[in-house]
Motif scaffolding. Structure first.
Motif, PDB file in Angstrom:
ATOM      1  N   SER A   1      38.401  41.657  48.525  1.00 59.59           N
ATOM      2  CA  SER A   1      37.473  40.739  47.869  1.00 59.59           C
ATOM      3  C   SER A   1      37.288  39.518  48.756  1.00 59.59           C
ATOM      4  O   SER A   1      38.209  39.093  49.451  1.00 59.59           O
ATOM      5  N   VAL A   2      36.102  38.949  48.718  1.00 59.05           N
ATOM      6  CA  VAL A   2      35.776  37.785  49.519  1.00 59.05           C
ATOM      7  C   VAL A   2      35.526  36.610  48.574  1.00 59.05           C
ATOM      8  O   VAL A   2      34.796  36.752  47.596  1.00 59.05           O
TER       9      VAL A   2
ATOM     10  N   TYR B   1      35.679  35.876  43.254  1.00 58.26           N
ATOM     11  CA  TYR B   1      35.970  36.849  44.301  1.00 58.26           C
ATOM     12  C   TYR B   1      35.049  38.041  44.126  1.00 58.26           C
ATOM     13  O   TYR B   1      34.970  38.630  43.056  1.00 58.26           O
ATOM     14  N   SER B   2      34.330  38.359  45.188  1.00 53.95           N
ATOM     15  CA  SER B   2      33.343  39.424  45.148  1.00 53.95           C
ATOM     16  C   SER B   2      33.689  40.471  46.201  1.00 53.95           C
ATOM     17  O   SER B   2      34.117  40.138  47.307  1.00 53.95           O
ATOM     18  N   ASN B   3      33.484  41.722  45.850  1.00 53.70           N
ATOM     19  CA  ASN B   3      33.724  42.797  46.808  1.00 53.70           C
ATOM     20  C   ASN B   3      32.591  42.852  47.821  1.00 53.70           C
ATOM     21  O   ASN B   3      31.436  42.625  47.482  1.00 53.70           O
ATOM     22  N   VAL B   4      32.935  43.162  49.051  1.00 53.10           N
ATOM     23  CA  VAL B   4      31.940  43.319  50.106  1.00 53.10           C
ATOM     24  C   VAL B   4      31.193  44.618  49.854  1.00 53.10           C
ATOM     25  O   VAL B   4      31.790  45.655  49.567  1.00 53.10           O
TER      26      VAL B   4
ATOM     27  N   VAL C   1      33.781  33.511  47.066  1.00 56.64           N
ATOM     28  CA  VAL C   1      32.416  32.985  47.094  1.00 56.64           C
ATOM     29  C   VAL C   1      32.374  31.768  46.183  1.00 56.64           C
ATOM     30  O   VAL C   1      32.799  31.839  45.029  1.00 56.64           O
TER      31      VAL C   1
ATOM     32  N   THR D   1      35.275  29.086  42.483  1.00 52.93           N
ATOM     33  CA  THR D   1      35.398  30.180  43.436  1.00 52.93           C
ATOM     34  C   THR D   1      35.587  31.477  42.667  1.00 52.93           C
ATOM     35  O   THR D   1      36.456  31.581  41.808  1.00 52.93           O
TER      36      THR D   1
END
Length: 118
Positions: free
Chosen positions: A95-96, A78-81, A98, A76
């Protein structure tokens, strides 16, 4: 160990990020390897091709090490929208998580007629 006891040749194409840990673990378990630089044909990413001769009764052990150290795994990140440029809310976006798949090893096992070292 008599080199003629090696009856299988393993060629394993390992992603560059995984080769160091993979080779270390193979060495710790008594497997000696030859490494070749290679490039994947589809993604054009750098790989390492590991060649090793093994006795037939050690084949499963070597394959298990390759699977554990270089096999596919999920992680996993974490990616910014993404927000439109200049948006006043861009800095406040969380952060979401992914799930991404990492690693992967392609293994070829062949009968080995003879292995000698000079």
């Amino acid at each position: 160990m008599d080199m003629n006891t090696h009856s299988k040749l393993i060629m394993a194409v390992v992603q560059e990020d995984d080769y160091d840990a993979t080779v270390s673990q193979l060495n710790k378990n008594g497997f000696f390897v030859t490494m070749l630089s290679s490039t994947g044909g589809f993604w054009k990413k750098k790989n390492i091709t590991i060649m090793l001769g093994v006795p037939a009764d050690q084949l499963d052990k070597a394959l298990e090490i390759l699977k554990q150290c270089a096999g596919k795994r999920k992680q996993t990140i974490y990616s910014n929208v993404a927000m439109p440029t200049g948006s006043q809310y861009a800095a406040a976006m969380p952060s979401v998580p992914v799930n991404v798949e990492l690693g992967g090893v392609t293994v070829f096992v062949m009968d080995l007629e003879k292995l000698e070292k000079y």
